[in-house]
Motif scaffolding. Structure first.
Motif, mmCIF file in Angstrom:
data_model
loop_
_atom_site.group_PDB
_atom_site.id
_atom_site.type_symbol
_atom_site.label_atom_id
_atom_site.label_comp_id
_atom_site.label_asym_id
_atom_site.label_seq_id
_atom_site.Cartn_x
_atom_site.Cartn_y
_atom_site.Cartn_z
ATOM 1 N N ILE A 181 131.939 18.666 47.058
ATOM 2 C CA ILE A 181 130.650 19.212 47.195
ATOM 3 C C ILE A 181 129.892 18.185 46.499
ATOM 4 C CG2 ILE A 181 128.926 20.986 47.297
ATOM 5 C CD1 ILE A 181 131.409 22.983 47.080
ATOM 6 N N ARG A 182 128.942 17.636 47.266
ATOM 7 C CA ARG A 182 127.984 16.637 46.638
ATOM 8 C C ARG A 182 126.725 17.275 46.551
ATOM 9 N NH1 ARG A 182 131.358 14.371 50.421
ATOM 10 N NH2 ARG A 182 132.141 12.451 49.886
ATOM 11 N N SER A 183 126.499 17.459 45.160
ATOM 12 C CA SER A 183 125.354 17.987 44.692
ATOM 13 C C SER A 183 124.249 17.145 44.726
ATOM 14 C CB SER A 183 125.435 18.639 43.359
ATOM 15 O OG SER A 183 125.248 17.572 42.225
ATOM 16 N N ALA A 184 122.741 17.827 44.261
ATOM 17 C CA ALA A 184 121.564 16.637 44.309
ATOM 18 C C ALA A 184 121.187 16.169 42.909
ATOM 19 C CB ALA A 184 120.640 17.234 45.161
ATOM 20 N N GLN A 221 112.416 17.104 46.909
ATOM 21 C CA GLN A 221 112.903 18.709 46.815
ATOM 22 C C GLN A 221 114.096 18.892 46.050
ATOM 23 O OE1 GLN A 221 109.863 20.533 47.747
ATOM 24 N NE2 GLN A 221 109.370 18.119 48.333
ATOM 25 N N ALA A 222 114.712 17.776 45.656
ATOM 26 C CA ALA A 222 115.959 17.791 45.319
ATOM 27 C C ALA A 222 116.129 18.340 43.788
ATOM 28 C CB ALA A 222 116.813 16.395 44.922
ATOM 29 N N VAL A 234 106.427 23.679 42.867
ATOM 30 C CA VAL A 234 106.705 22.253 43.496
ATOM 31 C C VAL A 234 105.713 22.003 44.720
ATOM 32 C CG1 VAL A 234 108.238 20.834 44.981
ATOM 33 C CG2 VAL A 234 109.117 22.080 43.091
ATOM 34 N N GLY A 235 105.464 23.559 45.501
ATOM 35 C CA GLY A 235 104.476 23.521 46.464
ATOM 36 C C GLY A 235 103.098 23.393 46.172
ATOM 37 N N LEU A 263 102.292 22.983 50.079
ATOM 38 C CA LEU A 263 103.337 23.181 51.216
ATOM 39 C C LEU A 263 104.766 23.201 50.327
ATOM 40 C CD1 LEU A 263 104.526 22.830 54.033
ATOM 41 C CD2 LEU A 263 104.799 20.451 53.488
ATOM 42 N N VAL A 264 105.157 24.550 50.635
ATOM 43 C CA VAL A 264 106.271 25.082 49.890
ATOM 44 C C VAL A 264 107.683 24.726 51.005
ATOM 45 C CG1 VAL A 264 107.639 26.928 49.103
ATOM 46 C CG2 VAL A 264 105.418 26.886 48.680
ATOM 47 N N MET A 265 108.636 23.922 50.385
ATOM 48 C CA MET A 265 109.689 23.519 51.270
ATOM 49 C C MET A 265 110.834 24.148 50.696
ATOM 50 S SD MET A 265 108.675 19.806 52.353
ATOM 51 C CE MET A 265 107.794 19.185 50.887
ATOM 52 N N PRO A 266 112.069 24.050 51.180
ATOM 53 C CA PRO A 266 113.269 24.374 50.458
ATOM 54 C C PRO A 266 113.910 23.471 49.626
ATOM 55 C CG PRO A 266 113.620 24.378 53.245
ATOM 56 C CD PRO A 266 112.304 23.790 52.533
ATOM 57 N N LEU A 267 114.228 23.868 48.574
ATOM 58 C CA LEU A 267 114.880 22.985 47.451
ATOM 59 C C LEU A 267 116.374 22.537 47.908
ATOM 60 C CD1 LEU A 267 113.964 24.833 43.970
ATOM 61 C CD2 LEU A 267 112.632 23.030 45.442
#
Length: 788
Positions: free
Chosen positions: A274-277, A315-316, A457-458, A464-468
């Motif tokens: 599993i490749r994490s960020a 967003q990482a 982060v937004g 703008l709130v985006m998925p992490l």
């Protein structure tokens, strides 16, 4: 089935060459009936974004069996393993007839088994399906080898073989051995180390790496000399390999980022890699800083901390620290503080102010009253239990004042804030939505550090709130082995870029009370925008900050929920936030936030009255500059003073109905709200009161009567029948009111000044309370008194 096995036994007694041909027919015939199973339970390995291993888990069968990818098989490794095990691997169909004939001849001459003819493919079958070493089983392995060749490429078979070879104990696979004995991945192994790992699988019980390294090195050098004789590698490389000492020993499996690793393993069960960020350097730095800081504050009975660091551009999630010490069983080290539901304290206030900017209700210099206020029975207090009177919106936010925030939420409505947080992915707020009230802006709701950090982060990204992103994008060659991350929220615009900039501009101020004590002597202050929060009972301390590059969320407290008197966002969480920014991005080269660019930007400046933040009127002599959002911000003329008709002595005020024909004077007085008048009176702050209204006037003003602040409409009060305690009556009246009259069940109880506390002894039953001012205006409420 019995006839098949009988036939196979007969075949096994014939000559080997004939058996090989028959085995091929058997393999082709039985492939569809008995497909070979290559599904192996691998150890789950969590990698960082650069491919380095952060964390490894045992497989389901308690083996260290790490999945080696094709990129892990270097040409040097391939040459060594093929020369030693199967020189003709890439040309035979799964078995080598020449080797089988030669081995059979030697075994017949010797009268016993002296050599084998197993190819890498056949050895792979044996590792997948262990059997006793008999001619029958050899024939079955041969057929299975042909099946493997039918379904997999040579590289894939070699990869599967290297993933299964034993190294003694519960270690299987070359990648596992490389990490656990040499502490590095296969691509970084030297020729001497690779040779060491190729010889052990044949004798894992006698060649014990890390225990008898001298014996292992002798066998290694024997094979290196054979490589030298066969000119497999360059002479210089071989000489260096022969002189290289063997320092292998058993290492611990990598254990970085334990909370995120467990989370990803649970979200993607069965995935070998599993490749994490995560950035390994930032993760290691964050873990070390958190642990060191937690050790220092443990003297104050504060035991836990969690940190989340996000790259604002991608967003990482580049660092994920769920607790200060994962191995601590006493203080809940295995609890994931990033996902634990906690109270946010004041950390949600920036979003409320941003929504108010976008609704046009306020601008940064709009004046808000920070005075004691009763919100239908809810009476919040400031953190320092002090009140500041009229303050600007930017001052109220930078100083995290509670009364202005609650007043603003009441004006906007809780549904606006709840809806925004729901869209931003606040799962607990979504479940609590029906029960949330004004207290939510002071921490009366449940949030997680992940949700809060994503929200900020937004702010850093213009609203703008985006998925992490917890994992890196899927590898196109192996899409099933990556991704799989569930998204808590899709991209959603919660604030305009203009409102987000105004919030960032405000949160960058450093003249504020939530700086750590004596920070000038103890900390280098990074250039960041940040906000703190301290929950009720001092159970949670928050500090969340951001610059152009990173957003860092810090939570500190006790997972047990025990509050600590010394716990606060400013003095407990912010020092760690500053340390993290100073270590990772001090004096960031990425510049600072700029106002939204024209011509699309609606953010402009205008002159306003400093007394109210409204457009200057005739009484506004010294206007100041303020931001506004064009077409959105409220355009209201200032009315901080109002005209009153009085007599020449300024002892009486006249309304238009009772003003005499002569002898009156037109004067200007402060236009103060009742709550501000009460605040000034209670604090003995001088102000210019409006003279009492002409007592001879028979007209009653259409304004509302005094606001009753105690008791509360519709409430029930329980008293001790034997010794009933007195209850307090309080009100807020206009600037021109000198006296108020209290009525209990329509009977006059007492006259008093508007700022005077009045007490009465209640009795059981329904009670109507009325308060009238000296202008005849009144307010009523009803309560119920009950015996305990």
């Amino acid at each position: 089935m019995e006839s098949i096995w009988t036939w196979l036994k007969q075949i096994s007694r014939r000559k080997p060459v004939r058996a090989c041909g028959l085995a091929l027919l058997v393999a082709l015939g039985l492939d569809s009936l008995f497909p070979i199973n290559t599904a192996v339970p691998y150890s789950t390995v969590i990698t960082a974004r650069d491919g380095s291993i952060l964390h490894a888990f045992l497989s389901r069968d308690d083996k260290w069996r790490m999945y080696a990818e094709l990129s892990d098989i270097t040409p040097t490794l391939r040459d060594a393993i093929l020369y030693k095990e199967d020189k003709y691997f890439y040309v035979h169909p799964g078995f080598n007839p020449v080797s089988m004939v030669r081995a059979a001849g030697r075994n017949l001459l010797a009268g016993r088994r002296t050599s084998g003819a197993s190819t890498i493919t056949m050895q792979t079958v044996r590792l997948l399906e262990p059997r006793r070493r008999t001619y029958l089983n050899k024939l079955i392995e041969l057929g299975r080898a042909i099946q493997l060749e039918l379904h997999y490429s040579k590289d894939e078979i070699l990869q599967l073989y290297l993933n299964l070879i034993p190294y003694g104990g519960n270690i299987e696979g070359l990648k596992s051995a490389s990490l656990l004995y040499f502490g590095k991945p296969p691509v970084l192994l030297s020729l001497a180390e690779l040779t060491t790992l190729t010889i052990i699988p044949n004798r894992p019980s006698s060649l014990r790496l890390g225990v008898d390294n001298e014996r292992v090195m002798q066998e290694r050098n024997r094979w290196l000399n054979r490589f030298r004789t066969a000119h497999v590698y360059d002479e210089t490389i071989l000489i260096d390999a022969l002189n290289e000492p063997l320092t292998a020993y058993r290492h611990e499996a990598p254990q970085l980022a334990p909370h995120l690793s467990r989370r990803l393993k649970a979200e993607q069960p069965g995935e070998p890699i599993i490749r994490s960020a995560l950035s390994p350097g930032i993760q290691a730095t964050a873990e070390q800083l958190v642990q060191n800081y937690a050790n220092r504050i443990r003297v104050n009975d504060i035991h836990n901390a969690a940190v989340l660091i996000v790259d604002n551009q991608t967003q990482a999630v580049v660092a994920y620290v769920g607790s200060s010490d994962f191995r601590d069983p006493v203080d809940g080290g295995q609890v994931d503080g990033v996902r634990a539901i906690r109270s946010p304290g004041s950390a949600l206030k920036p979003i409320l102010y941003g929504l108010a900017f976008d609704a046009g209700i306020i601008t940064p210099k709009t004046k808000l009253n920070d005075v004691p206020t009763n919100f239908s029975g809810y009476e919040p207090d400031n953190y320092d239990r002090q009140f500041n009177g009229p303050v600007t919106a930017s001052f109220a936010l930078a100083n995290s004042l509670n009364i202005p925030a609650v007043s603003l939420l009441r004006e906007m409505g809780t549904s606006a804030l709840v809806s925004t947080l729901q869209k931003a992915g606040f799962s607990t707020v979504k479940r609590q939505a029906k029960d949330l009230g004004l207290s939510m802006i002071l921490g009366g709701c449940g949030v997680t550090l992940e949700e809060m950090t994503r929200l900020y982060v937004g702010l850093a990204n213009g609203g703008l709130v985006m998925p992490l992103t917890l994992t890196t994008p899927s590898d196109p060659l192996h899409p099933a082995r990556n991704g799989g991350q569930k998204r808590a929220v899709e991209s959603v615009k919660i604030l305009s870029p203009e409102a987000a900039y105004l919030i960032t501009h405000t949160l960058t101020q450093i003249t504020r009370p939530d700086l750590p004590n004596n920070f000038d002597n103890s900390y280098h202050l990074p250039r960041i925008a940040w906000k703190t929060g301290t929950s009720y009972g001092r159970r949670d301390a928050w500090s969340i900050g951001y610059n152009r590059r990173y957003t860092i969320g810090v939570w500190i407290g006790n997972f047990s929920g025990v509050g600590v008197a010394e716990l606060s966002g400013a003095n407990t969480a912010t020092p760690l936030l500053f340390q993290l920014f100073n270590a990772l991005d001090y004096n960031s080269p990425n510049g600072w936030f700029q106002p939204p660019a024209s011509p699309t930007s609606r953010l402009t400046t205008r002159l306003v009255c400093p007394e109210t933040g409204d457009i200057p009127g005739d009484s506004c002599l010294n206007p100041v500059t303020d931001f506004q959002i064009m077409g959105v911000s409220r355009h209201r003329t200032c009315q901080h003073r109002k005209v009153v008709f009085t007599n020449a002595a300024r002892t009486l005020a006249y309304c238009p109905h009772c003003r005499p024909d002569s002898g009156w004077v037109r004067r200007s007085y402060p236009n103060l709200t009742p709550d501000l008048v009460t605040f000034y009176q209670s604090r003995h702050i001088p102000f210019e009161p409006i003279p009492p209204h002409n007592p001879a006037c028979e007209r009653v003003s259409g304004m509302a009567g005094p606001a009753i602040t105690s008791l509360n409409e519709g409430s029930e009060y329980f008293i001790d029948a034997a010794q009933p305690a007195e209850l307090e009556l309080g009100c807020q009246a206009a600037n021109d009111v000198q006296l108020v009259f209290w009525y209990l069940n329509d009977k006059l109880y007492r006259r008093a000044r508007p700022d005077e506390a009045v007490f009465f002894r209640p009795w059981p039953g329904q009670l109507k309370i009325s308060c009238a001012d000296d202008r005849g205006r009144h307010s009523d409420l009803r309560v119920t008194i009950k015996n305990e």
